[in-house]
Design a protein around this motif. Structure first.
Motif, short mmCIF file in Angstrom:
data_model
loop_
_atom_site.label_atom_id
_atom_site.label_comp_id
_atom_site.label_asym_id
_atom_site.label_seq_id
_atom_site.Cartn_x
_atom_site.Cartn_y
_atom_site.Cartn_z
N GLN A 43 7.59 14.43 25.60
CA GLN A 43 7.92 15.64 24.89
C GLN A 43 6.98 16.32 25.09
OE1 GLN A 43 10.48 16.74 23.61
NE2 GLN A 43 9.82 17.90 21.61
N ILE A 76 12.53 9.77 21.19
CA ILE A 76 11.81 9.76 19.91
C ILE A 76 12.80 9.34 19.10
CG2 ILE A 76 10.71 11.13 18.34
CD1 ILE A 76 9.31 12.91 20.86
N TYR A 79 7.94 16.26 16.12
CA TYR A 79 8.62 14.92 16.69
C TYR A 79 7.39 14.10 17.61
CZ TYR A 79 13.12 17.25 15.96
OH TYR A 79 14.15 17.64 15.38
N GLU A 137 13.10 14.39 23.10
CA GLU A 137 13.62 14.20 21.51
C GLU A 137 14.35 12.97 21.53
OE1 GLU A 137 15.34 17.85 20.22
OE2 GLU A 137 13.22 19.00 20.36
N GLY A 187 8.86 8.79 24.54
CA GLY A 187 9.38 9.90 24.29
C GLY A 187 8.50 11.03 23.87
N SER A 188 7.19 10.40 23.04
CA SER A 188 6.21 11.54 22.59
C SER A 188 5.64 12.05 23.73
CB SER A 188 5.37 10.75 21.66
OG SER A 188 6.10 10.31 20.63
N GLY A 236 13.31 5.89 18.95
CA GLY A 236 12.46 4.85 18.12
C GLY A 236 12.20 5.27 16.81
N VAL A 237 12.50 6.36 16.31
CA VAL A 237 12.55 6.60 14.78
C VAL A 237 13.48 5.88 14.16
CG1 VAL A 237 12.71 8.34 12.98
CG2 VAL A 237 11.45 9.04 15.08
N GLY A 275 7.22 10.16 16.97
CA GLY A 275 7.52 9.12 18.09
C GLY A 275 6.26 8.28 18.25
N GLN A 329 10.41 3.14 23.10
CA GLN A 329 10.99 4.55 23.14
C GLN A 329 10.17 5.54 22.41
OE1 GLN A 329 12.24 1.68 21.97
NE2 GLN A 329 14.38 1.06 23.28
N GLY A 330 9.73 5.41 21.51
CA GLY A 330 8.98 6.26 20.79
C GLY A 330 7.77 7.07 21.43
N THR A 364 6.02 5.46 15.54
CA THR A 364 6.83 4.44 15.39
C THR A 364 6.22 3.20 16.10
OG1 THR A 364 7.76 4.94 17.43
CG2 THR A 364 8.83 6.25 15.65
#
Length: 498
Positions: free
Chosen positions: A331, A397, A312, A394, A327-328, A400-401, A316, A323-324, A319
């Motif tokens: 995470q 991520i 994940y 998550e 999030g990464s 973003g995905v 992220g 957001q990605g 992307t």
């Protein structure tokens, strides 16, 4: 600020290790070594929190920069942090004292040497996240192999030597190409100063091969599929503290490397290799989650789940969305806390029964209810329950995905379902059900030290799950800078190519 606070944070654990090295080997001095190492690591954590309080969240660029000429002025010992690296430094400083406390019950031989290895490893890990020179980064990045190799090889399980060498060779071979790439970058730009390289911009005709060289190292370190096979063996054979550091910090060096170097230095290549990253990440998420469902060893199950969660992270990052990236990073911090908690929980059971096999347990909740409650909290956090840190990373991520590729987003969502399957299946077989082994009836609930470190992790996982703003606000400006510079570099190279 004239005080070299970053150098102090990096080398304070090393000073503690040198001081412990002077102790004689006996039981009394082993206790003193524990106290000194714990004091050193806690002092470093306080210093890191002080650094965080001084950190300007609205400042664009690197802060607390320290710079000294080294090796005839060709290479600079240059340190600095931004809103991304400071979070990993604090995570490292938090995990170190937890590992030291956990080793009191689990490490019985060569205690002094084990503590020295932990403190030296802390120095190297913080050095990785503070380096602003490619050579200095490489030295810290590779130096961390040595204490981790010893932690697995000396204090590990029956197959510790095999697992230690497998870990060492995989990681070292991946990093050799990165060293060649660093030399090439020096030849192209005349410097290894990361800030200067950002300004110079590496010619796009060299970016693809250099990106692959760095990728070979970061992919192994995370690890990504299919170069992940060293991780389950290393986790199974490592002592509890070794597994905690490996999962909580060392795996994050790969993700941090993608953020700091792959995207920062090679924007054209990063864009070009997005399909490769998406493919490898989705395979890792689904395949290793399915493998986790089949495991009979608790440590192996958590190890395979780590590969899936890191899938994940790479999704992220690549992307290239706000957001990605948020999030990464979130995470990685979240996984650092949750994976550390899960391995510590397994260690609590192993110290009492000397078994990690899932089938050995069952009905544990009837005899150690405090432990069972904490274990269930960690399991729910690992599967991404809302209200824990495992959810938000998550969630961001996946947003973003889905913005970038709807199909990849749908495939990645399968991992969320599988995570719930293997964590709930693990909890059902270990915590609930019938008592299969009479030894379970003799188990003692968690003691004060175990309860303290596990409760600290519970607090962080829940507090940051409900209130993530301190983390997101810290990284906000740096993530925006990363995206802006990435877009500017892409535009510059596109114009230059016309």
């Amino acid at each position: 600020m004239n005080f070299p606070i970053l150098s102090s944070i990096i080398f304070l654990p090393l000073l503690g290790a040198i001081f412990i090295f002077l102790f004689k080997d006996d039981k009394e001095n082993n206790k003193s070594a524990v106290y000194v190492s714990l004091f050193t690591s806690l002092a470093n954590l306080i210093l890191c929190l002080f650094l965080w309080s001084l950190f300007d969240r609205d400042f664009s660029g690197f802060q607390f920069v320290e710079e000294k000429n080294w090796i005839s002025g060709l290479i600079k010992f240059k340190l600095g942090i931004d809103g991304i690296s400071i979070l990993f430094i604090i995570l490292t400083a938090l995990i170190a004292p937890i590992c030291i406390i956990s080793c009191i019950n689990s490490v019985k031989e060569r205690v002094k040497e084990f503590l020295i290895a932990i403190l030296i490893l802390e120095t190297f890990m913080i050095g990785v996240f503070s380096s602003l020179d490619l050579v200095i980064f490489y030295l810290f990045f590779e130096a961390g192999l040595i204490p981790m190799f010893l932690i697995i090889g000396v204090w590990g399980g029956p197959r510790r030597v095999y697992s230690a060498f497998k870990f060492f060779l995989y990681t070292l071979l991946g990093s050799v190409l990165m060293l060649v790439a660093i030399i090439t970058i020096y030849w192209l730009t005349g410097t290894t100063d990361l800030v200067e390289i950002y300004k110079i911009r590496i010619p796009k005709e060299y970016q693809h091969i250099l990106w692959l060289a760095f990728f070979s190292s970061f992919a192994v370190k995370m690890p990504m599929w299919p170069v992940h096979t060293w991780l389950p063996d290393a986790h199974v054979e490592a002592p509890t503290a070794g597994s905690v550091i490996l999962a909580a910090i060392l795996l994050k060096m790969g993700g941090y490397g993608f953020l700091r170097f792959s995207i920062g230095m090679f924007p054209v290549a990063s864009e070009y290799f997005v399909p490769l990253i998406y493919f490898l990440s989705v395979v890792a998420i689904i395949y290793t989650s399915l493998v986790a469902l089949m495991q009979e060893d608790m440590k192996k199950l958590i190890a395979y789940s780590s590969v899936a969660h890191m899938g994940y992270v790479t999704l992220g990052i690549f992307t290239f969305t706000k957001q990605g990236l948020d999030g990464s990073i979130y995470q990685m911090i979240s996984h650092g806390l949750i994976s550390a908690a899960l391995f510590l929980s397994v260690g609590v059971l192993y110290d009492r029964t000397h078994s990690r096999l899932i089938n050995f347990y069952g009905g544990v909740v009837n005899y150690i209810p405090k432990y069972s409650l904490i274990f269930i909290i960690f399991a729910l956090a690992a599967l991404g329950l809302p209200g824990t840190t495992g959810f938000l990373g998550e969630f961001l991520i996946l947003i973003g995905v889905f913005k970038k590729n709807y199909l990849i987003g749908l495939l990645a969502t399968i991992g969320v379902v599988l995570a719930a399957a293997y964590m709930l299946w693990l909890s059902k077989r270990v915590i609930f059900g019938d008592v299969k082994n009479q030894e379970i009836k003799a188990l003692k609930d968690i003691n004060f030290l175990e309860g303290t470190i596990l409760s600290v992790l519970v607090i962080f996982i829940i507090v940051f799950g409900f209130y993530p703003d301190p983390l997101l606000d810290t990284m906000n400006v740096s993530v925006n800078d990363l995206l802006d510079n990435y877009q500017k570099d892409l535009i510059h190279h596109l114009k230059a190519g016309k």
